[in-house]
Design a protein around this motif. Sequence first.
Motif, PDB file in Angstrom:
ATOM      1  N   HIS A  50       0.959  -1.250   0.071  1.00 60.17           N
ATOM      2  CA  HIS A  50      -0.107   0.106  -0.051  1.00 60.17           C
ATOM      3  C   HIS A  50       0.834   1.115   0.066  1.00 60.17           C
ATOM      4  N   ALA A  84      -0.682   7.179  -3.148  1.00 62.26           N
ATOM      5  CA  ALA A  84      -1.644   6.088  -3.255  1.00 62.26           C
ATOM      6  C   ALA A  84      -1.920   5.772  -4.882  1.00 62.26           C
ATOM      7  N   ALA A 105      -7.413  -1.143  -3.713  1.00 57.68           N
ATOM      8  CA  ALA A 105      -7.426  -1.001  -2.574  1.00 57.68           C
ATOM      9  C   ALA A 105      -5.919  -0.035  -2.296  1.00 57.68           C
ATOM     10  N   HIS A 109      -6.137   4.248  -0.799  1.00 56.47           N
ATOM     11  CA  HIS A 109      -5.968   3.989   0.617  1.00 56.47           C
ATOM     12  C   HIS A 109      -5.803   5.172   1.736  1.00 56.47           C
ATOM     13  N   THR A 110      -5.659   6.199   0.722  1.00 59.08           N
ATOM     14  CA  THR A 110      -5.369   7.482   1.470  1.00 59.08           C
ATOM     15  C   THR A 110      -6.769   8.324   1.477  1.00 59.08           C
ATOM     16  N   GLU A 120     -10.987  -2.421  -0.043  1.00 59.85           N
ATOM     17  CA  GLU A 120     -10.684  -0.968   0.228  1.00 59.85           C
ATOM     18  C   GLU A 120     -10.857  -0.757   1.407  1.00 59.85           C
ATOM     19  N   ILE A 123      -8.251  -2.010   3.983  1.00 61.81           N
ATOM     20  CA  ILE A 123      -7.034  -1.351   3.939  1.00 61.81           C
ATOM     21  C   ILE A 123      -7.068  -0.039   4.389  1.00 61.81           C
ATOM     22  N   TYR A 124      -7.911   0.677   4.068  1.00 61.18           N
ATOM     23  CA  TYR A 124      -7.946   2.265   4.503  1.00 61.18           C
ATOM     24  C   TYR A 124      -7.992   2.098   6.163  1.00 61.18           C
ATOM     25  N   ASP A 127      -4.846   0.551   7.804  1.00 56.30           N
ATOM     26  CA  ASP A 127      -3.659   1.804   7.831  1.00 56.30           C
ATOM     27  C   ASP A 127      -3.756   2.742   8.951  1.00 56.30           C
TER      28      ASP A 127
END
Length: 187
Positions: A50, A84, A105, A109-110, A120, A123-124, A127
């Motif tokens: 990521h 990202a 994803a 992610h940002t 998605e 992963i978000y 993180d």
Amino acid sequence: MEREAALKIVAEQITEHRYVHTIGVMETAIQLARHYGEDPKKAEIAAIFHDYAKFRPKAEMKQIIEEQQMSKQLLEHNSELWHAPVGAYLVEKEVGITDQDVLSAIKYHTSGRPNMTLLEKIIYVADYIEPGRHFPGVEEVRELAQSDLDLALIKSLQNTMMFLLKKNHAVYPDTFQTYNSLVLTGG
Ligand code: DGI
Ligand code: FE
Ligand code: FE
Ligand code: FE
């Protein structure tokens, strides 16, 4: 791709500190995937890559955004947002990852985006809550993530926007729209 091979590739791209963060995101994302019925292998690979582009020179990222005709809005906003979508592009081009679920994803992610996929969201949130993160409100999001992933996502978007607003920073439209779409339609 096997975990060890993927980690070896990403280790050459990022600092040791970011590598420790990446391991935290990987372990958190796998746990969330098992919890919410996503493929843990996809979560593992997306998490490992990521932040692949996090340390690319700004000029290189800018060039990729222009050449690949990514959103022009990106260049008007903080360059922290660039790694990202640029990461998704480079992970496909340089590492040979073709799984579109994994690539999207990484891409979102940002900022997030309206109607995020389960991967998605995982992963978000991973993180945001991985064990190495220490900021006000993170513990609340960690707890929410085990009971309601969407609520965890809303809270992390709220926290991120509040943080940006307090520092007089702009909020990227996708970030704002992700929040609105979750609150208005649950999407
Ligand atoms: O790469 P990480 O540090 O693990 O985390 P990230 O990719 O989620 O976020 C990177 C940075 O981007 C972080 O410092 C916060 C910032 N950011 C996130 N959303 C927005 C944003 N910056 C602006 N200006 N606008 C946003 O909407
Ligand atoms: Fe990142
Ligand atoms: Fe994030
Ligand atoms: Fe990260």
